[in-house]
Motif scaffolding. Structure first.
Motif, PDB file in Angstrom:
ATOM      1  N   ILE A 108      54.647  31.829  49.657  1.00  0.00           N
ATOM      2  CA  ILE A 108      55.124  33.218  49.665  1.00  0.00           C
ATOM      3  C   ILE A 108      54.015  34.155  49.207  1.00  0.00           C
ATOM      4  O   ILE A 108      53.755  35.181  49.833  1.00  0.00           O
ATOM      5  N   SER A 109      53.339  33.792  48.119  1.00  0.00           N
ATOM      6  CA  SER A 109      52.228  34.613  47.625  1.00  0.00           C
ATOM      7  C   SER A 109      51.105  34.680  48.652  1.00  0.00           C
ATOM      8  O   SER A 109      50.535  35.735  48.901  1.00  0.00           O
ATOM      9  N   ASN A 110      50.791  33.554  49.249  1.00  0.00           N
ATOM     10  CA  ASN A 110      49.692  33.489  50.210  1.00  0.00           C
ATOM     11  C   ASN A 110      49.953  34.361  51.436  1.00  0.00           C
ATOM     12  O   ASN A 110      49.040  34.984  51.959  1.00  0.00           O
ATOM     13  N   ARG A 111      51.180  34.434  51.880  1.00  0.00           N
ATOM     14  CA  ARG A 111      51.525  35.188  53.094  1.00  0.00           C
ATOM     15  C   ARG A 111      51.871  36.651  52.831  1.00  0.00           C
ATOM     16  O   ARG A 111      52.057  37.411  53.770  1.00  0.00           O
ATOM     17  N   HIS A 112      51.967  37.027  51.561  1.00  0.00           N
ATOM     18  CA  HIS A 112      52.345  38.396  51.207  1.00  0.00           C
ATOM     19  C   HIS A 112      51.266  39.382  51.681  1.00  0.00           C
ATOM     20  O   HIS A 112      50.072  39.118  51.586  1.00  0.00           O
ATOM     21  N   THR A 113      51.685  40.522  52.208  1.00  0.00           N
ATOM     22  CA  THR A 113      50.772  41.537  52.751  1.00  0.00           C
ATOM     23  C   THR A 113      49.730  41.972  51.729  1.00  0.00           C
ATOM     24  O   THR A 113      48.551  42.098  52.056  1.00  0.00           O
ATOM     25  N   GLY A 114      50.150  42.179  50.492  1.00  0.00           N
ATOM     26  CA  GLY A 114      49.221  42.602  49.449  1.00  0.00           C
ATOM     27  C   GLY A 114      48.154  41.559  49.171  1.00  0.00           C
ATOM     28  O   GLY A 114      46.987  41.888  48.921  1.00  0.00           O
ATOM     29  N   ASN A 115      48.531  40.282  49.247  1.00  0.00           N
ATOM     30  CA  ASN A 115      47.559  39.207  49.029  1.00  0.00           C
ATOM     31  C   ASN A 115      46.579  39.101  50.195  1.00  0.00           C
ATOM     32  O   ASN A 115      45.394  38.844  49.991  1.00  0.00           O
ATOM     33  N   LYS A 116      47.070  39.318  51.414  1.00  0.00           N
ATOM     34  CA  LYS A 116      46.174  39.317  52.577  1.00  0.00           C
ATOM     35  C   LYS A 116      45.158  40.443  52.453  1.00  0.00           C
ATOM     36  O   LYS A 116      43.969  40.264  52.723  1.00  0.00           O
ATOM     37  N   ARG A 117      45.639  41.596  52.026  1.00  0.00           N
ATOM     38  CA  ARG A 117      44.762  42.755  51.814  1.00  0.00           C
ATOM     39  C   ARG A 117      43.750  42.453  50.705  1.00  0.00           C
ATOM     40  O   ARG A 117      42.568  42.764  50.825  1.00  0.00           O
ATOM     41  N   PHE A 118      44.216  41.827  49.639  1.00  0.00           N
ATOM     42  CA  PHE A 118      43.352  41.444  48.521  1.00  0.00           C
ATOM     43  C   PHE A 118      42.228  40.518  49.006  1.00  0.00           C
ATOM     44  O   PHE A 118      41.053  40.719  48.676  1.00  0.00           O
ATOM     45  N   ARG A 119      42.569  39.511  49.814  1.00  0.00           N
ATOM     46  CA  ARG A 119      41.548  38.579  50.319  1.00  0.00           C
ATOM     47  C   ARG A 119      40.535  39.302  51.202  1.00  0.00           C
ATOM     48  O   ARG A 119      39.339  39.001  51.162  1.00  0.00           O
ATOM     49  N   LEU A 120      41.011  40.260  51.985  1.00  0.00           N
ATOM     50  CA  LEU A 120      40.110  41.040  52.836  1.00  0.00           C
ATOM     51  C   LEU A 120      39.151  41.876  51.982  1.00  0.00           C
ATOM     52  O   LEU A 120      37.942  41.928  52.264  1.00  0.00           O
ATOM     53  N   ILE A 121      39.661  42.512  50.947  1.00  0.00           N
ATOM     54  CA  ILE A 121      38.820  43.311  50.047  1.00  0.00           C
ATOM     55  C   ILE A 121      37.797  42.411  49.363  1.00  0.00           C
ATOM     56  O   ILE A 121      36.620  42.773  49.243  1.00  0.00           O
ATOM     57  N   ILE A 122      38.211  41.225  48.947  1.00  0.00           N
ATOM     58  CA  ILE A 122      37.293  40.267  48.315  1.00  0.00           C
ATOM     59  C   ILE A 122      36.194  39.871  49.304  1.00  0.00           C
ATOM     60  O   ILE A 122      35.010  39.862  48.970  1.00  0.00           O
ATOM     61  N   GLU A 123      36.593  39.572  50.534  1.00  0.00           N
ATOM     62  CA  GLU A 123      35.617  39.182  51.556  1.00  0.00           C
ATOM     63  C   GLU A 123      34.607  40.298  51.822  1.00  0.00           C
ATOM     64  O   GLU A 123      33.425  40.035  52.018  1.00  0.00           O
ATOM     65  N   MET A 124      35.082  41.541  51.799  1.00  0.00           N
ATOM     66  CA  MET A 124      34.195  42.680  52.042  1.00  0.00           C
ATOM     67  C   MET A 124      33.183  42.870  50.901  1.00  0.00           C
ATOM     68  O   MET A 124      32.101  43.404  51.125  1.00  0.00           O
TER      69      MET A 124
END
Length: 187
Positions: A50-66
């Motif tokens: 649930i945490s992994n698929r949450h929109t905020g977590n996806k956004r967080f991973r994208l920000i980290i990658e950037m």
């Protein structure tokens, strides 16, 4: 009386509460109204699906990658700390929070600032550089397997057997087809 009280209670509490907090009754009990419901910009701390698929977590991973390349190339500790706090600020300024499920109460709670900083810094340290991933995919070293003499001999024996079987099948086929068959079809 119950519906009027509930309506009044919801109106009063929504005026005093931050808009990122949502109130929702659980099991119809009035004393269970105040709890945090994750919103789309919230980062849910946890390793579950649930945490992994949450929109905020996806956004967080994208920000980290950037930001991971800049973080990993930073040589001064203060630079890394600034990048960490910039990411936290970016998430929080958009209305996002860092939440963790309390196992006892089964409700989400805000995470302390120290833990937030550790989580973001850990994500930045462990993030893979996206350019590095692309290079690794393109250039894969090919390892040639070195076979022993016994393996080579076994392979050659099998190959020889296969060749002899193939040649015998071709000969059988040629023998079964009448000789004038080729003449009829070649004209």
């Amino acid at each position: 009386l119950g519906i009027k009280y509930m309506r009044k209670h919801l109106e009063n509490s929504s005026e005093n509460k931050d808009s990122s907090y949502r109130e929702k009754p659980i099991d119809g009990k009035m004393n269970d109204l105040n709890h945090i419901i994750p919103q789309k910009f919230d980062v849910m701390c946890g390793k579950d699906r649930i945490s992994n698929r949450h929109t905020g977590n996806k956004r967080f991973r994208l920000i980290i990658e950037m930001n991971c390349e800049q973080y990993q190339n930073a040589t001064i500790r203060n630079e890394k700390t600034k990048i960490t706090y910039d990411i936290i600020s970016m998430i929080q300024s958009s209305g996002g929070r860092f939440l963790k499920m309390n196992e006892k109460t089964k409700r989400f709670e805000d995470v302390k600032d120290v833990i937030i900083r550790e989580k973001v810094a850990h994500a930045l340290r462990s993030a893979k550089n996206p350019l590095e991933k692309k290079l690794r995919r393109k250039i894969k070293p090919t390892k040639k397997k070195v076979y022993s003499e016994l393996e080579d001999q076994n392979f050659n024996d099998v190959l020889t057997d296969q060749q002899s079987i193939y040649l015998s099948l071709i000969k059988e086929r040629e023998d079964s087809i009448p000789k004038n068959h080729y003449l009829k079809h070649s004209i």
